[in-house]
Design a protein around this motif. Structure first.
Motif, short mmCIF file in Angstrom:
data_model
loop_
_atom_site.label_atom_id
_atom_site.label_comp_id
_atom_site.label_asym_id
_atom_site.label_seq_id
_atom_site.Cartn_x
_atom_site.Cartn_y
_atom_site.Cartn_z
N CYS A 63 -9.06 -1.89 -9.63
CA CYS A 63 -8.38 -0.99 -8.70
C CYS A 63 -8.86 -1.15 -7.26
O CYS A 63 -8.14 -0.79 -6.32
CB CYS A 63 -8.57 0.46 -9.14
N THR A 64 -10.05 -1.68 -7.06
CA THR A 64 -10.60 -1.79 -5.70
C THR A 64 -10.81 -3.24 -5.28
O THR A 64 -11.49 -3.49 -4.28
CB THR A 64 -11.94 -1.05 -5.63
N LEU A 67 -14.52 -3.95 -5.57
CA LEU A 67 -15.23 -3.13 -4.57
C LEU A 67 -15.15 -3.79 -3.19
O LEU A 67 -16.15 -4.00 -2.50
CB LEU A 67 -16.70 -2.92 -4.97
N LEU A 68 -13.91 -4.12 -2.85
CA LEU A 68 -13.61 -4.79 -1.57
C LEU A 68 -14.33 -6.13 -1.44
O LEU A 68 -14.66 -6.58 -0.33
CB LEU A 68 -13.98 -3.88 -0.41
N PHE A 117 -18.35 2.30 -1.26
CA PHE A 117 -17.71 3.58 -1.53
C PHE A 117 -18.72 4.71 -1.76
O PHE A 117 -18.40 5.71 -2.40
CB PHE A 117 -16.81 3.47 -2.77
#
Length: 483
Positions: A63-64, A67-68, A117
């Motif tokens: 989804c991320t 984590l980017l 995050f």
């Protein structure tokens, strides 16, 4: 892998193997090469985490976008450690009784979640600190201040969480985790005027008071920043051992600036005085100033009264808010008094003998039989070593030997022992009548004949009897001679 004891396995996060179940351990293990094949090209989608049985991280990476990209790059360097932990988890799931492993949190996982995050509290969700995660989500990491502080204190934060997991696993009487001074500062510095640090320390009353008074007009907020370590230490002491006593420092914080309307009296369970101060403005300010000098006495008296009413422990161990009882009364730790020494009572046993010894009735054997002979001496130490070999010391009759019970000596039976003796002459005859002129057995021999001399003695009457009432005395006949 060598067998390890259960405490060592729990401490080092290692499994306990047993030879009887080695055949049941699955041979298929996750490989490092397969994890790298999934992580390098498609690691941004979390495929290597799904392969390593970490579905939570896999969904988060998907989804991320890894984590980017930060978590994706970090995973390239820590793949071997992740594979080792995954294999250990598989063994634990297959034989949980032989692999008592406590799954602790990892510092690298916490940093990977906190860097991109952490402002939303992702690392707190990972550490099972859901209240902190929600607070970071709605306040953007306490306006970024808490997020920055967490980056510096992450190892301590993970260690504190793991220690709590360890204590929860081993301690049967585990109640709740202890509070952290660093957490209290993270809540108290940016938003302490709203009482968030008091809510964290389970001081709900002070938290609500700080919300409606904006941290006691900022005075209580500043004082709490200076006294935060003492405040956290006192709360941890109450968690380990419940103690509802009042604090002198809290009473002074409430005395200024709202003591003029009786806040400190309400805190000390003196509602009448609090209401009186509320309507008279601290009895026109005079009582307010006097309370500053006598505050220690007020706190001490309130704690003593609370101890007398609330620290009654019933027989089943539960605390009850009842009156004083002389047997189960207990003081709180800071009001404990030295115990009085207990002297044992002297106990006197009643006398076993009353001074009269029971008479033993001797038992006579039958006629012509000897009584059974019992040994009067038992040789405890064997033969006397100082005597010649072959000679055994014989006990002497009637001698006393220490530690050996003495037996009564019995004489050898005489001839005719146990027979009824023949009757003596005159046995069973009626004795002669009473005579007031007894005869003396004196005999005189004069010449060839023998003459018996009888001396008659006159018996005197009693002193209270006169001569007129004296009975006439008749001489008695001589006794009959037995045949």
């Amino acid at each position: 892998m060598a067998a390890t004891s259960v405490p060592d396995a729990i401490r080092h996060n290692q499994p306990v193997m047993h030879s009887s179940v080695l055949h049941s351990i699955p041979r298929e293990k996750l490989g490092v090469l397969e994890a790298y094949i999934l992580a390098v090209p498609l690691g941004w989608s979390g495929l290597h985490h799904f392969y390593l049985k970490r579905p939570g991280f896999g969904i988060l990476y998907l989804c991320t976008f890894g984590l980017l990209g930060i978590g994706w790059i970090f995973d390239w360097f820590r793949i071997p450690c992740l594979v080792k932990a995954a294999n250990l988890k598989i063994q634990h799931e297959h034989n949980p009784s032989f692999f008592p492993v406590i799954w602790k949190k990892r510092v690298d996982d916490a940093y990977i979640l906190a860097l991109p995050f952490g402002i939303l509290g992702f690392h707190h969700y990972y550490l099972d600190r859901y209240a902190w995660g929600l607070a970071y989500t709605f306040t953007l990491g306490f306006l970024g201040i808490g997020w920055v502080i967490d980056l510096f204190r992450m190892p301590c934060l993970v260690s504190m969480v793991n220690d709590d997991i360890q204590r929860r696993y081993q301690d049967v009487e585990y109640k709740k985790p202890l509070k952290s001074t660093c957490d209290a500062y993270v809540l108290g510095i940016p938003l302490g005027f709203l009482g968030l640090h008091h809510f964290y320390l389970d001081r709900i009353g002070f938290g609500l008071l700080y919300i409606f008074t904006l941290g006691l007009l900022g005075v209580g907020w500043i004082i709490d920043i200076l006294r935060m370590p003492c405040l956290v230490r006192d709360v941890n002491r109450r968690i380990q051992k419940p103690d509802p006593s009042k604090s002198l420092c809290d009473a002074y914080v409430l005395w200024f600036p709202f003591g003029i309307i009786g806040f400190h009296h309400y805190y000390l369970n003196r509602p009448c005085w609090g209401t009186l101060y509320l309507f008279t403005l601290g009895i026109f300010g005079i009582g307010w100033l006097i309370d500053f000098c006598r505050m220690p006495f007020l706190v001490k008296r309130a704690n003593k009264k609370m101890a007398e009413t609330t620290y009654y422990v019933s027989t089943d161990g539960s605390s009850q808010a009842t009156g004083y009882s002389g047997q189960n009364y207990q003081y709180p730790p800071h009001l404990s008094y030295p115990e009085q020494p207990q002297y044992p009572r002297q106990h006197f046993d009643p006398p076993q003998h009353t001074g009269q010894f029971p008479q033993q009735q001797p038992s006579y054997p039958q006629a012509g039989q000897y009584p059974p002979q019992q040994p009067v001496y038992q040789q405890q130490h064997g033969n006397y070593g100082s005597m010649a070999s072959g000679y055994t010391a014989q006990p002497q009759a009637g001698a006393y030997y220490p530690g050996v019970p003495q037996q009564p000596q019995m004489a050898p039976p005489q001839p005719g022992y146990g027979e009824v003796p023949p009757p003596q002459p005159g046995y069973g005859e009626v004795p002669p009548p009473y005579s007031e002129h007894p005869t003396d057995g004196h005999t005189s021999s004069e010449g060839a004949g023998t003459t018996q001399v009888t001396n008659e003695k006159q018996m005197l009457p009693p002193p209270d009897m006169d001569a007129s009432s004296r009975p006439e005395m008749q001489p008695s006949a001589p006794p009959a001679t037995p045949p």
